[in-house]
Design a protein around this motif. Sequence first.
Motif: not given
Length: 488
Positions: A464-488
């Motif tokens: 997979a390589g030395a530093a691979r990350r999995n593709v995030r789901s739409i749900e994960e992206l939404r949760a991350e966007k919401a967290a960033l909005k709340q933090a901002g």
Amino acid sequence: MSFKIAIIGAGSVGFTKKLFTDILCVPEFKDIEFALTDVSEHNLGMIKAILDRIVEANKLPTKVTATTDRRKALEGARYIISCVRVGGLEAYADDIRIPLKYGIDQCVGDTICAGGILYGQRNIPVILDFCRDIREVADTGAKFLNYANPMAMNTWAAIEYGKVDTVGLCHGVQHGAEQIAEVLGAKSPKELDYVCSGINHQTWFIELRLNGRPIGKDELVAAFEAHPVYSKQEKLRIDVLKRFGVYSTESNGHLSEYLPWYRKRPDEITRWIDMSDWIHGETGGYLRYSTETRNWFETEYPQFLEAASKPIDPAKRSNEHASHILEALETNRVYRGHFNVKNNGVITNLPQDAIIESPGFVDRFGINMAAGITLPEACAATCMASINVQRMSVHAAIAGDIDLLKLAVLHDPLVGAVSTPEEVWQMVDEMVVAQAAWLPQYADAVPAAKERLSKAKVKTREWAGAARRNVRSIEELRAEKAALKQAG
């Protein structure tokens, strides 16, 4: 003013929207026509709906058409903009996946290295088709603005073999300058004056002045090392700055795959990269980002369409070169930028035939490059290694010469640091067979490549390589966007 702009690969929805709104920030351009074309009718429909909404919301007379018939879109066009990704994410995944089997860990893989070279092989036949159509049906003297990677190879092929007036455009210089201005404490990037020159994705800030005061290596190193974010995200770039004496335009991740020193061993990769964002060196980072962006856009499309109802704000015009070039050519308001063109003596210590990225000025007479620039020797040497690979890659793509293609890959700096000739020969066979649908010039070579692969002796591994990350789901992206909005 009334003229026609054709955008090839207009299904790159977000980027097409940015180019469109930038161009319409020029008051004289409200009566122009945009002709969108793409191989995906689905994507064309989405972007046309967004652009139509922008035109309606801003009460503009601008005309927008969309067609999968490229020649129809190009008919009478004065400017043609390309932002294509030949083979889409399917082929791009192989640009990352197959080299990993042979130990080659890329962050982006779209410029040189194994992935970038194969990307060029897919693009160049299509670029030449574009050029043929431009010569035959576009406006006389039409200008081709290429945004597609691999920038140097595509532009090289269009100029040398397509015989079309072509300029390659990228935003790496602008982003690098913004970083430098920030670490030096400038209130605005406009306070920074600079000369930046080299080749695309290996361009170097060879002269810096902040409010007229010269900035030297030691001050710049200290400023980057003191920065709370860049000191962590740009470790490799800072190391190159210390050794070369000048800062590179390219991100930590991009720069790492053009050099033979930092991604040659897995433990070294993790030492030099940062995982806070894909662009700082993550294995296959841009592939993951592109996949997530596509999925996100498909799911959240109604929101993007709704956002298109907002008025165009000229104050938010981006620093992408295209709109500024068109404005300068059509209105004679002079624009200074950094452009990818054939060298022809602009940079004194790089080959004449190379595609360089260097400062130039645009007015109604065209793009006028600032000539007589000499790069520091280390910068020129690094650029030369890539130029030699680019030249062989272009010639291989034109001739459909798989042996020359293998030699191009063999001479790539990172590939050469990691792989043996036997591994390179087998890897290229595997990539050409996997991507045969997009490589018409290699049709005659594919059967022999398949035969060699059936008898392959070089061992590979699923890695997979030395530093691979999995593709995030739409749900994960939404949760991350919401967290960033709340933090901002």
